[in-house]
Scaffold this active site. Sequence first.
Site, mmCIF file in Angstrom:
data_model
loop_
_atom_site.group_PDB
_atom_site.id
_atom_site.type_symbol
_atom_site.label_atom_id
_atom_site.label_comp_id
_atom_site.label_asym_id
_atom_site.label_seq_id
_atom_site.Cartn_x
_atom_site.Cartn_y
_atom_site.Cartn_z
ATOM 1 N N SER A 1 7.957 9.947 6.175
ATOM 2 C CA SER A 1 7.287 8.687 5.863
ATOM 3 C C SER A 1 8.267 7.835 5.087
ATOM 4 O O SER A 1 8.681 8.202 3.986
ATOM 5 C CB SER A 1 6.020 8.924 5.039
ATOM 6 O OG SER A 1 5.482 7.689 4.604
ATOM 7 N N ARG A 2 8.661 6.702 5.671
ATOM 8 C CA ARG A 2 9.672 5.870 5.014
ATOM 9 C C ARG A 2 9.093 5.083 3.846
ATOM 10 O O ARG A 2 9.834 4.463 3.089
ATOM 11 C CB ARG A 2 10.319 4.934 6.037
ATOM 12 C CG ARG A 2 11.061 5.714 7.126
ATOM 13 C CD ARG A 2 11.954 4.822 7.972
ATOM 14 N NE ARG A 2 12.592 5.624 9.010
ATOM 15 C CZ ARG A 2 12.182 5.709 10.260
ATOM 16 N NH1 ARG A 2 11.122 5.021 10.642
ATOM 17 N NH2 ARG A 2 12.807 6.454 11.146
ATOM 18 N N VAL A 3 7.775 5.068 3.703
ATOM 19 C CA VAL A 3 7.167 4.449 2.521
ATOM 20 C C VAL A 3 7.216 5.422 1.347
ATOM 21 O O VAL A 3 7.402 5.037 0.202
ATOM 22 C CB VAL A 3 5.717 4.018 2.832
ATOM 23 C CG1 VAL A 3 5.019 3.524 1.580
ATOM 24 C CG2 VAL A 3 5.714 2.931 3.901
#
Length: 498
Positions: free
Chosen positions: A359-361
Amino acid sequence: MSDIGEFLKKRIDSFEPKPLIYRYGTVKSVADGIVRIDGLPHRSYGELLEFESDVYGMALDLEEEGVGAVLLNTSDNVAVGTSVRGTGRVTEVPVGDELLGRVIDPIGRPLDNHPLSTKNYFTAERPAPPLIKRRPVDTPLETGILAIDSMIPIGRGQRELIIGDRQTGKTSIAIDTIIHQNNTNVICIYCAIGQKASNISQTVKTLTDSGAMEHCVVVAATAGDSPAMQYLAPYSACSVAEYFMEKGKDVLVVYDDLSKHAVAYRTISLLLHRPPGREAYPGDVFYLHSRLLERAACLSKEYGGGSITALPIIETTGGNISAYIPTNVISITDGQIYLESELFHSGIRPAVNTGLSVSRVGRSAQHKAMQKVSGSLRIQLAQYREMAVFARFSSDIDSTTKKMLDNGERLTALFKQGRRQTFDLAQEVIMLGAFSENAFADVKVSDMDKARRELISEISSTHSNLVRRILDTKDLDQETKNELISAVKDFMREKGDK
């Protein structure tokens, strides 16, 4: 009202009259649902075209000498020489609160045998919100799936891809996530593209039985629908979602799946004689999905503060995530949940490969309570899986390695969840807090599910204030953490006495 032409004619006739000069064209050729038209100037991309006998098409090729269009309904009434006129209306979909609990097709026809009356319409394709209207993704969207919420958190406004081979549980994760939103005020849109009608019917039944249809809209283009309808489906679903987002609400949209969407667009493009590129897809297939997924956003407070969270699904073949369409969508989204066939068939479900999932968040879309109990899980799981490979070839394992393997097996078992079995934040924090305190050290791997249920039941009944505090504050301060550790140790002592 099953006929597409009759449905669209009724809607177009209901528009307020405007002083329009209609220019007519003539069908030059028709084959496989694709029509070439002579004349018909001043048309718009995506505009509805009306043929004789109430047959409708959509303009997709605008050329100097004519127009290339795709028919929305299969009809034998369109032939060479048939006259065509532009309606002046780009393809639209009805939007509004009236759609909640309903099943519609991409142009707004109800598919659940009940009449539908709405006042608002949005065009199927709309520009994505500009940067100035957006804010960072910082609010979690809980899926109720422990492995995802703890290691691959999803935020409201994020685009998280679900990718894997067929029959690995991709749709199950999406449906479980929708059902988990029953008490969160998140409106859900499920878009089915190119699926069998029986599968879509089963999904609607599942959502209805679980009470999720009250906050859900299903937009469906079945495998029997024309490629044009399958092409329109995700854009129409996104327009329905944007209505709610602009009202300041949080929306979850599931596109199931974009692989079939790309195939439908390839079919249309090849029939329109557009130059083929890699794997026969047209050159703008990347733009096909980027202009859709960029519409997912988290709006600033001054613009209502609503959000659209997108969960696109992509089906791979043989676990090949480096194929053309998978790599395209991976590069557009903010991370991916990769489901592996080998894990699925070995009984690990959901079959999330934590090494290839990301998850790049990241932690910014995770509750503080979850951050404090899930910090090292990915590392532990990665070390276990790496060590397990080498342990297969060795019968002599030292005590430290054996302890790591046992710990990894129990963690893997802890992450196993059945379908429609989701957990709230407090339950997830309790389980991970107990794991970090070695509460399951003496539990057999096969008994992990039973031990987990007993733990949750015991703490929920004897420490209800603790559970309520975690749910209310979403945090795990020192006092709450100490109380949780104490409750876990009490549970361990009781289990040991038994």
